[in-house]
Design a protein around this motif. Structure first.
Motif, short mmCIF file in Angstrom:
data_model
loop_
_atom_site.label_atom_id
_atom_site.label_comp_id
_atom_site.label_asym_id
_atom_site.label_seq_id
_atom_site.Cartn_x
_atom_site.Cartn_y
_atom_site.Cartn_z
N ASP A 224 0.82 -1.21 0.00
CA ASP A 224 0.00 0.00 0.00
C ASP A 224 0.86 1.26 0.00
O ASP A 224 0.52 2.25 -0.66
CB ASP A 224 -0.93 0.00 1.22
CG ASP A 224 -2.02 -1.04 1.12
OD1 ASP A 224 -2.29 -1.52 0.01
OD2 ASP A 224 -2.60 -1.39 2.16
N LEU A 225 1.96 1.24 0.73
CA LEU A 225 2.87 2.39 0.71
C LEU A 225 3.44 2.61 -0.68
O LEU A 225 3.57 3.75 -1.14
CB LEU A 225 4.00 2.18 1.72
CG LEU A 225 3.65 2.27 3.21
CD1 LEU A 225 4.89 2.00 4.05
CD2 LEU A 225 3.07 3.62 3.57
N HIS A 226 3.78 1.51 -1.35
CA HIS A 226 4.28 1.61 -2.73
C HIS A 226 3.27 2.31 -3.62
O HIS A 226 3.62 3.19 -4.41
CB HIS A 226 4.58 0.21 -3.28
CG HIS A 226 6.03 -0.19 -3.17
ND1 HIS A 226 7.02 0.40 -3.93
CD2 HIS A 226 6.64 -1.12 -2.41
CE1 HIS A 226 8.19 -0.15 -3.63
NE2 HIS A 226 7.99 -1.08 -2.71
N PHE A 227 2.01 1.91 -3.50
CA PHE A 227 0.97 2.49 -4.35
C PHE A 227 0.75 3.97 -4.05
O PHE A 227 0.29 4.72 -4.90
CB PHE A 227 -0.34 1.72 -4.19
CG PHE A 227 -0.40 0.46 -5.00
CD1 PHE A 227 -0.30 0.49 -6.39
CD2 PHE A 227 -0.55 -0.77 -4.37
CE1 PHE A 227 -0.34 -0.68 -7.13
CE2 PHE A 227 -0.59 -1.95 -5.11
CZ PHE A 227 -0.49 -1.90 -6.50
N GLN A 228 1.09 4.39 -2.83
CA GLN A 228 1.00 5.80 -2.46
C GLN A 228 2.28 6.56 -2.79
O GLN A 228 2.44 7.72 -2.41
CB GLN A 228 0.69 5.93 -0.97
CG GLN A 228 -0.69 5.48 -0.56
CD GLN A 228 -1.78 6.32 -1.18
OE1 GLN A 228 -1.71 7.55 -1.17
NE2 GLN A 228 -2.79 5.68 -1.73
N ASN A 229 3.20 5.88 -3.49
CA ASN A 229 4.49 6.49 -3.87
C ASN A 229 5.26 6.97 -2.64
O ASN A 229 5.87 8.04 -2.64
CB ASN A 229 4.28 7.65 -4.85
CG ASN A 229 5.56 8.06 -5.56
OD1 ASN A 229 6.45 7.24 -5.79
ND2 ASN A 229 5.67 9.33 -5.87
N TYR A 230 5.22 6.15 -1.60
CA TYR A 230 5.91 6.46 -0.35
C TYR A 230 7.42 6.53 -0.58
O TYR A 230 8.02 5.60 -1.12
CB TYR A 230 5.58 5.37 0.67
CG TYR A 230 6.26 5.50 2.01
CD1 TYR A 230 5.84 6.44 2.93
CD2 TYR A 230 7.29 4.63 2.37
CE1 TYR A 230 6.44 6.53 4.18
CE2 TYR A 230 7.89 4.71 3.62
CZ TYR A 230 7.46 5.67 4.52
OH TYR A 230 8.06 5.75 5.75
N GLN A 231 8.03 7.62 -0.14
CA GLN A 231 9.47 7.82 -0.34
C GLN A 231 10.25 7.83 0.97
O GLN A 231 11.40 8.23 1.01
CB GLN A 231 9.69 9.16 -1.07
CG GLN A 231 9.04 9.26 -2.44
CD GLN A 231 9.58 8.24 -3.42
OE1 GLN A 231 10.80 8.05 -3.52
NE2 GLN A 231 8.70 7.57 -4.15
N GLY A 232 9.59 7.37 2.03
CA GLY A 232 10.22 7.42 3.34
C GLY A 232 10.97 6.16 3.72
O GLY A 232 11.40 5.39 2.86
N TYR A 233 11.11 5.97 5.03
CA TYR A 233 11.90 4.86 5.57
C TYR A 233 11.02 3.72 6.07
O TYR A 233 9.93 3.94 6.62
CB TYR A 233 12.75 5.34 6.74
CG TYR A 233 13.85 6.31 6.35
CD1 TYR A 233 15.10 5.84 5.97
CD2 TYR A 233 13.64 7.69 6.38
CE1 TYR A 233 16.12 6.72 5.62
CE2 TYR A 233 14.65 8.58 6.04
CZ TYR A 233 15.88 8.08 5.66
OH TYR A 233 16.88 8.95 5.32
N LEU A 234 11.52 2.51 5.88
CA LEU A 234 11.01 1.33 6.58
C LEU A 234 12.08 0.99 7.61
O LEU A 234 13.19 0.62 7.27
CB LEU A 234 10.82 0.15 5.61
CG LEU A 234 9.84 0.34 4.46
CD1 LEU A 234 9.81 -0.91 3.59
CD2 LEU A 234 8.43 0.66 4.98
N CYS A 235 11.73 1.16 8.88
CA CYS A 235 12.70 0.97 9.96
C CYS A 235 12.43 -0.35 10.67
O CYS A 235 11.34 -0.55 11.25
CB CYS A 235 12.61 2.13 10.94
SG CYS A 235 13.77 2.01 12.31
N LEU A 236 13.39 -1.23 10.65
CA LEU A 236 13.22 -2.55 11.25
C LEU A 236 13.31 -2.49 12.78
O LEU A 236 14.30 -2.03 13.34
CB LEU A 236 14.28 -3.50 10.70
CG LEU A 236 14.13 -4.99 11.04
CD1 LEU A 236 12.80 -5.54 10.56
CD2 LEU A 236 15.29 -5.79 10.42
N GLU A 237 12.24 -2.95 13.42
CA GLU A 237 12.19 -3.05 14.88
C GLU A 237 11.52 -4.39 15.23
O GLU A 237 10.41 -4.43 15.74
CB GLU A 237 11.40 -1.90 15.50
CG GLU A 237 11.49 -1.88 17.01
CD GLU A 237 10.47 -0.94 17.66
OE1 GLU A 237 10.64 -0.67 18.85
OE2 GLU A 237 9.53 -0.51 16.98
#
Length: 274
Positions: A224-237
């Protein structure tokens, strides 16, 4: 999208954090705890050392993760001044590491209107400080804090409309709510998310799981983030160290590597299927 990781989720040892980031070709780190101490608690001299080591290893800082706001509201002028001092300290540390983001929380909320007004007023003060220094504050959807319900998040971001005040979405923090969002709510959140923590949980057993192995629909979230053209971070926790089944078999550093590989596979799968 950029992949980053909370420092103390990689290892408790700073040098091992660097080694694993290099091993996995990651060039971002989210500074939370270093050597079992929050990044804000270290001396300026030690921060200079951390910065030099990161620069030497060509690793950039994605965020300064603080514990500010993961607490009761201040009930005195001195307590308020101390929190504001911490915010200013966080801004100074972010500037030192050229980090654009600072993670904070929205204070424990007792459900009262008075508490709500006080929280929004104080967070607005934080926002004013952030605007002055060109730093973006990230509010996490943390359990028991104000920004832990759909209604409160909507209210908060309607009251504080700022390019320097954004939502950090943790995929595990709403896992207990088995019912999904409406389409309208779903799109709303996707549009205000500026940073994401990736973890997975089994909602029935409460066990921490590797990304994609739990109930948090991590793959769908990233899609879903891809479809929103998300340009931010995916932070592993991942927090897998708190699953005793894994902790008995693997060291913390090994668990990080396992979780990272799962996340990278999910991101690759999503990218191929777009």
């Amino acid at each position: 999208m950029h992949i980053t990781a909370l420092s103390d989720e990689i290892s408790d040892n700073f040098q091992k954090q660097l080694e694993l980031l290099k091993k996995h070709n990651l060039c971002f780190i989210d500074l939370r705890d270093i050597e079992n101490k929050n990044i804000l608690e270290h001396t300026d001299k030690y921060l200079d050392y951390i910065k030099a080591e990161l620069t030497k290893n060509k690793i950039q800082v994605s965020c300064i993760s603080t514990q500010i706001g993961k607490q009761l509201l201040p009930n005195s002028k001195n307590e308020t001044l101390e929190i504001l001092r911490q915010v200013n300290r966080a801004i100074s540390v972010a500037q030192k590491f050229k980090a654009k983001f600072i993670r904070i929380f929205s204070f424990y909320h007792d459900g009262s209107i008075t508490s709500e007004k006080s929280i929004i007023r104080l967070l607005n003060e934080f926002n004013t400080l952030a605007i002055q220094e060109n730093i973006t504050l990230l509010i996490e959807n943390e359990p028991k804090t104000y920004a832990y319900s759909i209604e409160n998040i909507d209210n908060l971001f309607s009251k504080i409309q700022s390019d320097y005040f954004k939502l950090l979405w943790d995929t595990g923090n709403f896992s207990h709510k088995k019912s999904g969002f409406t389409k309208k709510e779903h799109l709303y959140f996707l549009n205000i998310i500026k940073y994401a923590h990736i973890k997975d949980i089994d909602v029935d057993t409460k066990e921490k799981k590797l990304p994609g192995n739990g109930s948090c629909e991590v793959e769908k979230f990233i899609e879903d983030l891809h479809f929103q053209n998300y340009q931010g971070y995916l932070c592993l926790e991942p927090l897998i160290i708190y699953n005793h089944k894994y902790a008995e078999m693997y060291r913390k550093e090994e668990l990080f590597s396992l979780a990272l590989c799962k996340l990278l596979n999910i991101v690759e799968s999503v990218s191929k299927n777009l």
